[in-house]
Design a protein around this motif. Structure first.
Motif, PDB file in Angstrom:
ATOM      1  N   ILE A  34       0.844  -1.198   0.000  1.00 20.37           N
ATOM      2  CA  ILE A  34       0.000   0.000   0.000  1.00 20.37           C
ATOM      3  C   ILE A  34       0.879   1.247   0.000  1.00 20.37           C
ATOM      4  CG2 ILE A  34      -0.234  -0.234   2.516  1.00 20.37           C
ATOM      5  CD1 ILE A  34      -2.896   1.264   2.328  1.00 20.37           C
ATOM      6  N   GLU A  35       0.565   2.178  -0.905  1.00 23.59           N
ATOM      7  CA  GLU A  35       1.316   3.430  -0.988  1.00 23.59           C
ATOM      8  C   GLU A  35       1.048   4.292   0.253  1.00 23.59           C
ATOM      9  OE1 GLU A  35       1.614   7.359  -3.903  1.00 23.59           O
ATOM     10  OE2 GLU A  35      -0.249   6.196  -3.812  1.00 23.59           O
ATOM     11  N   ILE A  36       2.141   4.779   0.863  1.00 19.04           N
ATOM     12  CA  ILE A  36       2.046   5.742   1.966  1.00 19.04           C
ATOM     13  C   ILE A  36       2.789   7.001   1.517  1.00 19.04           C
ATOM     14  CG2 ILE A  36       2.606   6.220   4.377  1.00 19.04           C
ATOM     15  CD1 ILE A  36       0.471   4.023   4.020  1.00 19.04           C
ATOM     16  N   LYS A  37       2.072   8.101   1.375  1.00 20.62           N
ATOM     17  CA  LYS A  37       2.645   9.315   0.791  1.00 20.62           C
ATOM     18  C   LYS A  37       3.832   9.839   1.598  1.00 20.62           C
ATOM     19  CE  LYS A  37      -0.675  10.066  -2.375  1.00 20.62           C
ATOM     20  NZ  LYS A  37      -0.443  10.111  -3.839  1.00 20.62           N
ATOM     21  N   LYS A  38       3.711   9.815   2.923  1.00 18.26           N
ATOM     22  CA  LYS A  38       4.774  10.381   3.754  1.00 18.26           C
ATOM     23  C   LYS A  38       6.021   9.511   3.754  1.00 18.26           C
ATOM     24  CE  LYS A  38       5.464  12.780   8.127  1.00 18.26           C
ATOM     25  NZ  LYS A  38       4.806  13.317   9.354  1.00 18.26           N
ATOM     26  N   TYR A  39       5.847   8.219   3.497  1.00 23.33           N
ATOM     27  CA  TYR A  39       6.976   7.280   3.499  1.00 23.33           C
ATOM     28  C   TYR A  39       6.926   6.448   2.212  1.00 23.33           C
ATOM     29  CZ  TYR A  39       7.081   8.568   8.432  1.00 23.33           C
ATOM     30  OH  TYR A  39       7.130   9.275   9.614  1.00 23.33           O
ATOM     31  N   PRO A  40       7.300   7.061   1.083  1.00 23.81           N
ATOM     32  CA  PRO A  40       7.141   6.397  -0.220  1.00 23.81           C
ATOM     33  C   PRO A  40       7.977   5.132  -0.389  1.00 23.81           C
ATOM     34  CG  PRO A  40       8.387   8.450  -0.433  1.00 23.81           C
ATOM     35  CD  PRO A  40       7.829   8.438   0.945  1.00 23.81           C
ATOM     36  N   LYS A  41       9.086   5.037   0.339  1.00 20.68           N
ATOM     37  CA  LYS A  41       9.930   3.842   0.175  1.00 20.68           C
ATOM     38  C   LYS A  41       9.263   2.574   0.703  1.00 20.68           C
ATOM     39  CE  LYS A  41      13.652   5.683   2.111  1.00 20.68           C
ATOM     40  NZ  LYS A  41      15.046   5.789   2.621  1.00 20.68           N
ATOM     41  N   LEU A  42       8.238   2.714   1.549  1.00 18.74           N
ATOM     42  CA  LEU A  42       7.543   1.525   2.034  1.00 18.74           C
ATOM     43  C   LEU A  42       7.034   0.688   0.867  1.00 18.74           C
ATOM     44  CD1 LEU A  42       5.549   2.900   5.101  1.00 18.74           C
ATOM     45  CD2 LEU A  42       7.302   1.113   5.143  1.00 18.74           C
TER      46      LEU A  42
END
Length: 534
Positions: free
Chosen positions: A205-213
């Motif tokens: 799932i994309e997380i905007k604040k932590y894109p490397k996830l």
């Protein structure tokens, strides 16, 4: 001679009675609470119109789309305040409101010229719509119309929570497959999609604040470490959530913690609590305040994407990879400061803080049955009982008045073999088989615990883990037809369940599976449906 004729007469009567009973048995799965055959036929054609009250406009549109999808017949829709053209003869499908029906209850009354679906809430109307859609799909298209046998049905669910979990962390399936599964869930009136989106093998799932996830954590799967990153963007998540809600399915996302975190640790190692030789980078670090900020930021974005107001935090199998906690300075300092005796105390401390974060954004906490040992608020926590060999975890959950979803490995893990002919995947000789009959007949009473009066059993759920499932064919094979057995167990009251009746109705579903290109397992002739290797 007379004796022979007499015997033949009795046999004929028995066969005739069986045929009549079969004809009078509603073909729906799950089986409705009350149904009776009406000796009439409704003709579905392009001259049909769906007439709806204002509050059921969305459900009218859903019915219109589903009928077009499965029959290629385009019917029209019309608000009930409008007037039908008196020069045209229509067959009418009416969607009406009646407050006597509770949230998911409905009635379906069918006659030659009209069908009426009545419900008190949109969720009940969707259930009624899906009953009509299934009856339509079980009928045969004749030129440009579908003759549908008429029924009178009054129906409501046994359980409020009728769930299915899909693991996309181990293998990623994508939007098209997820939507197909949601279609079948809706047809079978399953209403909770538990979406396992993160684990050691992948962050999906994309997380905007932590894109490397997603960009780094999304690389690889259970069998291949370096496959290109696969994940859902937030726009794709929104589309799937909207699609599910249209079908009365609430999605419960799972962001696994504090264990099963290796994919996240690859992306942001500064938040890792280490692991063990077998499970490196397996945990988040409970001893760092920055970890709680990091995870809370993630959960805030997840909350914005999923309106269910329930987020599953995992909480299982932390002991597999928390050995590094014994030497991690941050964690050792935390243990001294909080006077903790062991690593289980650390685990509970971590989970309490993350639960508090969820409560602050008005979400309930869902977690596996390990949290029965915690001090989480029963009012705001849902425990998923999965370890049937640990009934004491269920007893603790009952005693503490937690909300509970029953999904014991036996028989509710659908990655387990469904018969002894299976040779791939989980070894049935070691873990037993979870046949469709066992899924169908599972009861809370099978678990050796004492149920108090008015216990908070929300419902049941089946889980499909995908470590040993690499292809869509195998995914289908493990899911179908057990999803149908799950649905009837979750919906139909015990007094209305009958495995022989279910078998007859199940066989009629196989043509629907074929039309939808589902590679299903046929339990009646298992040798004829070969088991996919991967």
């Amino acid at each position: 001679m007379n004796k022979i004729l007499l015997i033949l007469f009795f046999i004929g009567n028995i066969l005739n009675t069986t045929i009549i009973r079969g004809q009078n048995t509603c073909p729906l799965i799950p089986y409705p609470q009350s149904s009776s055959r009406i000796n009439e036929t409704f003709q579905l054609s392009s001259r049909c119109v769906i007439v709806y009250t204002e509050e059921f406009e969305s459900q009218a549109y859903l019915l219109q789309k589903e009928l077009l999808r499965y029959t290629s017949i385009a019917v029209s829709t019309l608000p009930d305040k409008a007037t039908l053209d008196s020069n045209i003869v229509y067959n009418v499908i009416k969607l009406k409101k009646d407050y006597k029906f509770k949230s998911e209850g409905y009635s379906l009354k069918m006659h030659t010229k009209d069908i009426t679906i009545t419900a008190g809430q949109p969720s009940g109307m969707i259930n009624g719509v899906m009953s009509l859609v299934q009856l339509t799909r079980l009928s045969t298209l004749q030129n440009t119309l579908v003759p549908i046998e008429c029924w009178e049905i009054e129906d409501s669910p046994l359980y409020a929570w009728r769930g299915f979990m899909l693991d996309e962390a181990r293998h990623f399936w994508g939007m098209k497959k997820v939507k197909q599964i949601l279609n079948w869930m809706a047809l079978y009136k399953l209403n909770r999609f538990h979406w396992h989106l993160t684990d050691s093998q992948g962050w999906r799932i994309e997380i905007k604040k932590y894109p490397k996830l997603a960009l780094i954590g999304g690389i690889g799967n259970y069998g291949e470490e370096y496959t290109p990153a696969q994940f859902y963007t937030q726009e794709e998540i929104k589309e799937i959530v909207t699609y599910a809600l249209e079908r009365n399915i609430h999605i419960i996302p799972e962001i696994d913690m504090p264990g099963h975190a290796s994919a996240a640790s690859k992306a942001y190692p500064e938040f890792s609590g280490g692991g063990s030789p077998k499970y490196p980078g397996y945990t988040f670090n409970p001893g760092k305040d920055s970890v709680y900020t990091y995870l809370t930021d993630i959960l805030k974005e997840v909350d914005a994407l999923f309106p269910s107001q329930v987020i599953h935090l995992g909480g299982d199998e932390v002991h597999y990879g928390n050995q590094d906690w014994n030497t991690n300075k941050d964690i050792q300092d935390l243990m001294k400061h909080e006077k903790m005796k062991n690593l289980k105390d650390v685990e509970n401390y971590f989970f309490q803080r993350m639960a508090d974060s969820l409560l602050l954004i008005h979400n309930k906490v869902a977690a596996w049955d390990e949290v029965a040992d915690s001090q989480l608020s029963p009012e705001h926590t849902i425990v998923f009982f999965w370890r049937q060999n640990r009934p004491e975890q269920l007893q603790k959950s009952l005693d503490r008045k937690f909300n509970i979803v029953l999904c014991p490995r036996l028989p509710m893990y659908l990655d387990y073999a469904q018969d002894t002919l299976q040779v791939h995947g989980v070894d049935w000789r070691k873990f037993s088989c979870n046949s469709y009959q066992k899924v169908y007949s599972f009861s809370p009473q099978d678990i050796p615990v004492k149920y108090p009066k008015n216990c908070n059993i929300l419902g049941i759920q089946a889980n499909l883990w995908t470590e040993r499932i690499e292809t869509e064919d195998r995914l289908d094979y493990m899911l179908f037809p057990r999803i149908a057995a799950l649905a009837e167990n979750a919906w139909t009251k015990e007094m209305n369940k009958n495995i022989n009746s279910f078998n007859i109705r199940l066989k009629k579903q196989f043509d629907l599976y074929k039309k939808d290109h589902i590679y299903y397992s046929d339990p009646f002739t298992p040798k004829e449906t070969g088991e996919p290797v991967r």
